[in-house]
Design an enzyme around this catalytic site. Sequence first.
Site, mmCIF file in Angstrom:
data_model
loop_
_atom_site.group_PDB
_atom_site.id
_atom_site.type_symbol
_atom_site.label_atom_id
_atom_site.label_comp_id
_atom_site.label_asym_id
_atom_site.label_seq_id
_atom_site.Cartn_x
_atom_site.Cartn_y
_atom_site.Cartn_z
ATOM 1 N N PHE A 126 46.442 71.247 48.617
ATOM 2 C CA PHE A 126 47.362 69.586 48.860
ATOM 3 C C PHE A 126 48.947 69.838 50.083
ATOM 4 O O PHE A 126 48.895 70.808 49.197
ATOM 5 C CB PHE A 126 48.057 69.113 47.017
ATOM 6 N N TYR A 220 51.961 65.083 35.231
ATOM 7 C CA TYR A 220 51.844 63.269 35.250
ATOM 8 C C TYR A 220 50.448 63.317 35.364
ATOM 9 O O TYR A 220 49.924 61.910 35.389
ATOM 10 C CB TYR A 220 52.366 62.931 35.608
ATOM 11 N N LYS A 221 48.684 63.801 36.050
ATOM 12 C CA LYS A 221 48.109 63.992 35.727
ATOM 13 C C LYS A 221 46.859 63.405 34.659
ATOM 14 O O LYS A 221 47.641 62.762 33.263
ATOM 15 C CB LYS A 221 46.636 64.322 37.357
#
Length: 410
Positions: A126, A220-221
């Site tokens: 990422f 948060y995923k």
Amino acid sequence: MAISRAECVALDAADPLKRIRDEFVLPDGTIYLVGNSLGAPPKTAAAAVTRTVEQEWGGRLVGAWNASGWFDLPLTTGDRLAPLIGAGPGQVVVGDSTSISIVKTVSAALGLRPGRRVVISDLANFPTDRYVVEGLAEALDGYEVRDVTGVENLADALSDDVACVLLSEVDYRTGARHDTASITALVQAAGALMIWDLCHSAGAYQVDVSAADFAVGCTYKYLNGGPGSPAFVYAHPRHQAEARPLLTGWHGHAAPFAFEPGFRPADGIRRFTVSTPHVMSFAPLNASLDIWERVDLAAVRAKSVALTSIFIELVEELCAPYGLELVSPRDPERRGSQVSFGHPDGYPVMRALIDRGVHGDFRAPDVLRFGFAPLYIRFVDAYDAAVTLAEVLEKEHWRDERYGDRLTVT
């Protein structure tokens, strides 16, 4: 057809996780295949925030730092999260963001390997991972970032000047899952330290980080902690006594309220904390962890494999004439909990699909991503999503001019 809708309904009826879906907020008419970007909120999240504001903050004011356990939230929440990544008590701390967590772990790793001046990063990481490492190398001076193009080239890049390797366990574009055990062993055999980014794997299946040196990840995923919920750091016990992260804030001090002028690191995992925990953001995360403590991760993985396999079969059958190309691994053992397809007009296709109730997302240059969060996605959702995608392509809904305008968040 690969599978019928009636068969999907039957699979949902037999699903051991089916009741968990009712514990999440999901708008009517929405098939939410973006759990790999932002998980759905637990129904208890709002009450948890309200309790924190009204009872803890409102009722106890500053005393809540002690009475409500606010000060120790990074540690207590870390111990709750640890089993989800194969770690034990005192090995995980929660707080800050993934980017800041990368600063902490990479800088600690560099300090543990003096004389080695190279950090290896995969160009498929990422982007923030690569950006942070690049910034660290520049700020610390004399360090080099050595990029590899795929983990299959990692062995050739390892040498006795490599201090650490930072890789994502699951590729954010394709959903490809790496063999963490073999890669970790390869890196450590070369004398380097292994740091894993678990953002796209924690909560998607059984993660085992116990052999790694460090790991980071967001909550948060798949972990459903809410937008901006705090990230986590794992540090193997063998490194905790000597590790010195670059960021040395007062919460990581051995005696924060002694207010000493110089930094003296706390024992154990606490030294990886930096500053005041964002208490409000911990509330929905801990509400989600209440659910996760009742979930069988083996059942999560089994359902993930079934959902993604069914979706691939259906899309390839229904959308064969329309130029979609599977970019995720076909072998489920090499796949996380997302499926990605390439299409030359991927962005407007995804916009048109979202307008018809099927929510995925887009990653440049041409990737449509579909994340399957097994706690709340049904088999019938996979079926209906594939049918709707075929309709968007067949009827060319995506050619509508408005879908060509890029939104800020894609």
